[in-house]
Design a protein around this motif. Structure first.
Motif, PDB file in Angstrom:
ATOM      1  N   GLU A 329       0.899  -1.176  -0.191  1.00  0.00           N
ATOM      2  CA  GLU A 329      -0.126   0.029  -0.061  1.00  0.00           C
ATOM      3  C   GLU A 329       1.024   1.204   0.024  1.00  0.00           C
ATOM      4  O   GLU A 329       0.597   2.161  -0.717  1.00  0.00           O
ATOM      5  N   ALA A 330       1.832   1.177   0.840  1.00  0.00           N
ATOM      6  CA  ALA A 330       2.749   2.326   0.910  1.00  0.00           C
ATOM      7  C   ALA A 330       3.361   2.799  -0.561  1.00  0.00           C
ATOM      8  O   ALA A 330       3.688   3.821  -1.131  1.00  0.00           O
ATOM      9  N   VAL A 331       3.884   1.741  -1.070  1.00  0.00           N
ATOM     10  CA  VAL A 331       4.640   1.626  -2.366  1.00  0.00           C
ATOM     11  C   VAL A 331       3.536   2.401  -3.330  1.00  0.00           C
ATOM     12  O   VAL A 331       3.991   3.273  -4.326  1.00  0.00           O
ATOM     13  N   ALA A 332       2.491   1.563  -3.430  1.00  0.00           N
ATOM     14  CA  ALA A 332       1.643   2.451  -4.502  1.00  0.00           C
ATOM     15  C   ALA A 332       1.067   3.580  -4.107  1.00  0.00           C
ATOM     16  O   ALA A 332       0.892   4.393  -5.197  1.00  0.00           O
ATOM     17  N   ALA A 333       0.951   4.129  -2.954  1.00  0.00           N
ATOM     18  CA  ALA A 333       0.717   5.589  -2.532  1.00  0.00           C
ATOM     19  C   ALA A 333       1.957   6.265  -3.144  1.00  0.00           C
ATOM     20  O   ALA A 333       1.732   7.450  -3.763  1.00  0.00           O
ATOM     21  N   GLU A 334       3.238   5.793  -2.903  1.00  0.00           N
ATOM     22  CA  GLU A 334       4.308   6.617  -3.484  1.00  0.00           C
ATOM     23  C   GLU A 334       4.304   6.903  -4.970  1.00  0.00           C
ATOM     24  O   GLU A 334       4.777   7.750  -5.242  1.00  0.00           O
ATOM     25  N   ILE A 335       3.995   5.506  -5.673  1.00  0.00           N
ATOM     26  CA  ILE A 335       3.981   6.023  -7.073  1.00  0.00           C
ATOM     27  C   ILE A 335       3.015   6.814  -7.462  1.00  0.00           C
ATOM     28  O   ILE A 335       3.037   7.677  -8.297  1.00  0.00           O
ATOM     29  N   HIS A 336       1.662   6.966  -6.943  1.00  0.00           N
ATOM     30  CA  HIS A 336       0.720   7.860  -7.117  1.00  0.00           C
ATOM     31  C   HIS A 336       1.236   9.449  -6.918  1.00  0.00           C
ATOM     32  O   HIS A 336       0.841  10.349  -7.643  1.00  0.00           O
ATOM     33  N   ARG A 337       2.064   9.375  -5.686  1.00  0.00           N
ATOM     34  CA  ARG A 337       2.653  10.736  -5.389  1.00  0.00           C
ATOM     35  C   ARG A 337       3.597  11.394  -6.499  1.00  0.00           C
ATOM     36  O   ARG A 337       3.545  12.522  -6.983  1.00  0.00           O
ATOM     37  N   LEU A 338       4.441  10.229  -6.876  1.00  0.00           N
ATOM     38  CA  LEU A 338       5.161  10.450  -7.982  1.00  0.00           C
ATOM     39  C   LEU A 338       4.508  11.111  -9.210  1.00  0.00           C
ATOM     40  O   LEU A 338       5.146  11.863 -10.060  1.00  0.00           O
ATOM     41  N   ALA A 339       3.390  10.352  -9.431  1.00  0.00           N
ATOM     42  CA  ALA A 339       2.608  10.467 -10.749  1.00  0.00           C
ATOM     43  C   ALA A 339       2.022  12.044 -10.849  1.00  0.00           C
ATOM     44  O   ALA A 339       1.954  12.875 -11.656  1.00  0.00           O
ATOM     45  N   ASP A 340       1.505  12.455  -9.497  1.00  0.00           N
ATOM     46  CA  ASP A 340       0.948  13.786  -9.281  1.00  0.00           C
ATOM     47  C   ASP A 340       2.078  14.719  -9.703  1.00  0.00           C
ATOM     48  O   ASP A 340       1.903  15.855 -10.235  1.00  0.00           O
ATOM     49  N   LEU A 341       3.367  14.715  -9.153  1.00  0.00           N
ATOM     50  CA  LEU A 341       4.383  15.550  -9.370  1.00  0.00           C
ATOM     51  C   LEU A 341       4.758  15.617 -11.045  1.00  0.00           C
ATOM     52  O   LEU A 341       4.799  16.817 -11.270  1.00  0.00           O
ATOM     53  N   VAL A 342       4.903  14.532 -11.579  1.00  0.00           N
ATOM     54  CA  VAL A 342       5.298  14.752 -13.023  1.00  0.00           C
ATOM     55  C   VAL A 342       4.128  15.036 -14.140  1.00  0.00           C
ATOM     56  O   VAL A 342       4.126  15.489 -15.074  1.00  0.00           O
ATOM     57  N   ASP A 343       2.740  14.932 -13.435  1.00  0.00           N
ATOM     58  CA  ASP A 343       1.745  15.404 -14.314  1.00  0.00           C
ATOM     59  C   ASP A 343       1.493  16.832 -14.531  1.00  0.00           C
ATOM     60  O   ASP A 343       0.710  17.492 -14.971  1.00  0.00           O
ATOM     61  N   GLU A 344       2.080  17.924 -13.651  1.00  0.00           N
ATOM     62  CA  GLU A 344       2.164  19.077 -13.630  1.00  0.00           C
ATOM     63  C   GLU A 344       2.851  19.700 -14.844  1.00  0.00           C
ATOM     64  O   GLU A 344       3.657  18.996 -15.437  1.00  0.00           O
TER      65      GLU A 344
END
Length: 386
Positions: A329-344
């Protein structure tokens, strides 16, 4: 071909990209633009208003209800006015309002006038919300017709509106009819139909029951006046229980959930599933089909840098046998946070690289996926220019 006349008082005319809402340069040939075959463009025509006015979202619940015409003083019979109230958590209903708007409009008929309460959102927030919850084809169509600029209220704001109307929060989502216009809105009599299922059959039964009640009162309402409105509302209130009873068979049985320590057993329609799931400690990880999780991720971040690599990394995380559930769960959440950053539009590269380093540390010990996962992270670092 449309002809524009001087009497139309047209201020300006321009073209914009239906997907991005960006204005296209006036003198730029199509061959030199970024448009591809099949892309939609919108012809924008701005007319001078006949008078000065301002259109803007309501700043709070009180202002919203002050603007909302729950009853208008009009000669002759007027439709019974109601509110369809839901929150951003009621995803199926919010999407249904858009995909079946014409059905709902026809079903409500001339005897009722229903307002769906939503709020105007920023483009980034609205795009992210709807991409997460709509299929790609539906998202493209709804974007082209400009139906995705509004989103449901967050729970806190929706409950505040409900409180102002005198509706309990446990009734949401619901369709509420209020009798007016005398007295504070929260003290007026009301008939509330909780929306317990989102389907065409359910709304046919709901509005069909309402219409059958209101039709016999049309003759009385033609006389106009408060008495006839009270009679109409009383008829609906008296039929409330029967309409709700008719809706019950259309509501699917809810899955039964039994908890024993950290062992979770899911039962559907009183029949045990063939597979149980065990979670260690507190977790917000939701057991869903892997393809659904990946599809939602791709819909949410279709334009992010390295989306394909990030989706592959998420797939590896979900399928790894060497990652404990809590850490997964923690890894999946970290992947989503990374996607949020590069989606800007302008990614925060230092922050994104920090996330990549964190993911590298988390995945190194997962022997069954470490090699492909680290290769993907190296590729993402290269995309970001590291």
């Amino acid at each position: 071909m449309a002809r524009l006349f001087a009497e139309d008082h047209v201020s300006r005319v321009w073209l914009c990209d239906a997907a991005t809402d960006q204005r296209l340069p006036d003198l730029l040939p199509v061959s030199e633009s970024a448009l591809a075959d099949g892309d939609l463009v919108v012809l924008m025509i701005e007319h001078q208003p006949p008078g000065m006015y301002m259109l803007a979202p309501a700043r709070n619940a009180e202002e919203l209800l002050r603007w909302l015409p729950l009853r208008e003083e009009v000669p002759g019979p007027s439709p019974m006015r109601g509110v369809l109230l839901y929150t951003e958590a009621d995803i199926e209903l919010a999407a249904y309002v858009r995909t079946h708007f014409h059905d709902l409009n026809a079903l409500s008929g001339p005897d009722t006038l229903v307002f769906a309460l939503e709020r105007r959102a920023g483009r980034t927030a609205a795009r992210r919300y709807w991409r997460r919850h709509l299929e790609p084809e539906v998202y493209r169509v709804m974007t082209a017709v400009r139906w995705l600029r509004w989103v449901p209220y967050d729970p806190h704001s929706a409950y505040e509106v409900a409180a102002r109307l005198g509706i309990e929060p446990e009734s949401l989502p619901c369709l509420a009819f209020l009798q007016g216009p005398d007295g504070p809105v929260h003290l007026r009599e009301k008939v509330v139909f909780p929306v317990e299922h989102t389907s065409t059959a359910y709304f046919r039964a709901l509005f069909g029951g309402i219409r059958r009640v209101l039709d016999p009162t049309k003759g009385n309402r033609l006389m106009g006046g408060t008495a006839t409105e009270a009679t109409t509302f009383a008829a609906l209130r008296n039929a409330e229980a029967d309409i709700k009873e008719a809706l019950r068979p259309l509501v699917p049985a809810k899955p039964e959930l039994s908890l024993s320590s950290s062992h979770v057993t899911i039962q559907e329609a009183r029949v045990s599933m063939s597979e149980n799931f065990t979670f260690n400690g507190q977790t917000t990880f939701i057991n869903r089909p892997q393809d659904a999780v990946i599809r939602d991720f791709q819909n949410t971040y279709p334009a992010a840098a390295g989306t394909h690599d990030l989706a592959r990394l998420l797939h590896l995380t979900l399928t790894s046998r060497d990652i404990p559930d809590q850490e997964r769960e923690a890894v999946a959440a970290e992947i989503h946070r990374l996607a949020d950053l590069v989606d800007e539009a302008e990614p925060d590269v230092p922050a994104a690289l920090t996330r990549i380093d964190r993911l590298r540390a988390m995945l190194t010990s997962a022997a069954d996926i470490a090699q492909p996962a680290l290769t993907i992270l190296a590729s993402l670092s290269a995309i970001l220019g590291a």
